[in-house]
Design an enzyme around this catalytic site. Structure first.
Site, mmCIF file in Angstrom:
data_model
loop_
_atom_site.group_PDB
_atom_site.id
_atom_site.type_symbol
_atom_site.label_atom_id
_atom_site.label_comp_id
_atom_site.label_asym_id
_atom_site.label_seq_id
_atom_site.Cartn_x
_atom_site.Cartn_y
_atom_site.Cartn_z
ATOM 1 C CE1 TYR A 54 -2.990 -2.894 0.252
ATOM 2 C CE2 TYR A 54 -3.598 -2.208 2.554
ATOM 3 C CZ TYR A 54 -3.892 -3.189 1.457
ATOM 4 O OH TYR A 54 -4.709 -4.090 1.578
ATOM 5 C CB ALA A 210 -19.313 -2.001 -3.628
#
Length: 342
Positions: A54, A210
């Site tokens: 990340y 989502a």
């Protein structure tokens, strides 16, 4: 904030985990990240998720700095290894070399002596499973890692690792799986969930919203909000824009009265839905603002009635994707519910 047992391990994790994928080091700076971490702690969140890849280590550094001064034993920190962290041939995968070197680097960036749950970020076809498992087991024996997990592995891959660990007589075993899981993307349900329930592996579900679609912020036929991920810098737009379509967004709007009848926002409904599923220990949710952290945290501890779950399924219908073949392909596969914006 309630806590749940992670699989059949003795580890307890908060129902909401604060994750910093696509946020720390990409969308937020140090002060903004610190304010979000403080909000998470204030909300009772004790689990924090990151990975070496990340922002190429910057996310781990920011998380480590933000958690300084917090009693370490009160926290559960999870990180991951496998995806490329450099240009060299050994800067990726699950070889012993990469696992050992990446773990040491993650410990330095996180400013801690151990990682609570260390996960194989993807399956590595090149490396023998036994090499990976022995390396992980050695880290556990050294006290640098307490528990092991995987992320976006298929059911056969998980099963093969469990079988191999038994044959090798390893004392450490897989206790967590970190899959993408939400109302729309349910590909773990046919194969992975039954396997994990049988083997005592808990789910640390990421993307319960989502990528923000299930929060209702993206209205059909409207411009995306200026401060949303769809209009952000870095990699965020490439992830979010591929799933924004009129049919999907209209269906999400139809969920709003269901959420309201339950006294929840759309985001809270989405989080409560994931937490209602079998085997889920925690949902991993990111944020760029402290207010988002607070709202997401209040989606925990909200059990949903069977009638609510049924109505959600009726509204989403064919947009729900349950194809187990798409496990481990979420970065490349366009979900069945993705449609053209027009």
């Amino acid at each position: 904030m309630e806590h749940r047992q992670l699989g059949r391990s003795g580890l307890m994790v908060s129902e909401v985990t604060y994750g910093n994928w696509l946020t720390h080091g990409e969308l937020t700076g140090r002060e903004q990240a610190l304010s979000c971490i403080r909000a998470a702690l204030d909300a009772g969140i004790t689990a924090f998720d990151t990975a070496d890849v990340y922002a190429q280590g910057a996310a781990e550094e920011l998380l480590g700095a933000s958690l300084q001064g917090v009693r370490r034993s009160s926290l559960v920190i999870t990180s991951k290894v496998c995806l490329p962290t450099g240009d060299g041939p050994n800067d990726r995968g699950l070889s012993r070399k990469h696992i050992m070197e990446s773990c040491e680097a993650s410990l330095r960036r996180l400013r801690t002596d151990y990682i609570d749950v260390y996960q194989a970020h993807r399956f590595d076809e090149r490396t023998p499973v036994e090499e990976t498992l022995v390396a992980f087991d050695d880290l556990v024996r050294q006290g640098k890692v307490l528990y092991l997990g995987v992320s976006e592995w298929t059911a056969p891959q998980i099963e093969s690792a469990l079988t191999m660990a038994g044959e090798l007589g390893l004392r450490s075993r897989i206790v967590s799986n970190q899959p993408q899981y939400n109302m729309l993307w349910r590909i773990i349900e046919p194969e992975i969930v039954p396997l994990c329930l049988r083997e005592g592996i808990g789910q640390l579900a990421f993307q319960p919203l989502a990528q923000g679609v299930l929060t209702g912020k993206y209205g059909p036929g409207q411009d995306w909000p200026e401060d949303s991920r769809a209009n952000a810098g870095g990699r965020a737009p490439s992830f979010i824009n591929r799933v924004l379509g009129r049919e999907l967004l209209s269906s999400v709007e139809s969920l709003r009265p269901i959420a309201a009848a339950s006294g929840l926002s759309l985001a809270q409904l989405a989080i409560a839905w994931v937490l209602s599923r079998p085997g889920v220990a925690s949902v991993v949710v990111g944020a760029t603002k402290p207010e988002q952290v607070k709202e997401n945290a209040t989606g925990a501890g909200k059990p949903l009635e069977e009638d609510v779950l049924r109505r959600i399924d009726e509204v989403l219908g064919d947009l729900i994707d349950c194809d187990p073949a798409k496990t481990a392909q979420m970065m490349a596969v366009k979900p069945a519910w993705a449609r053209s914006r027009s």
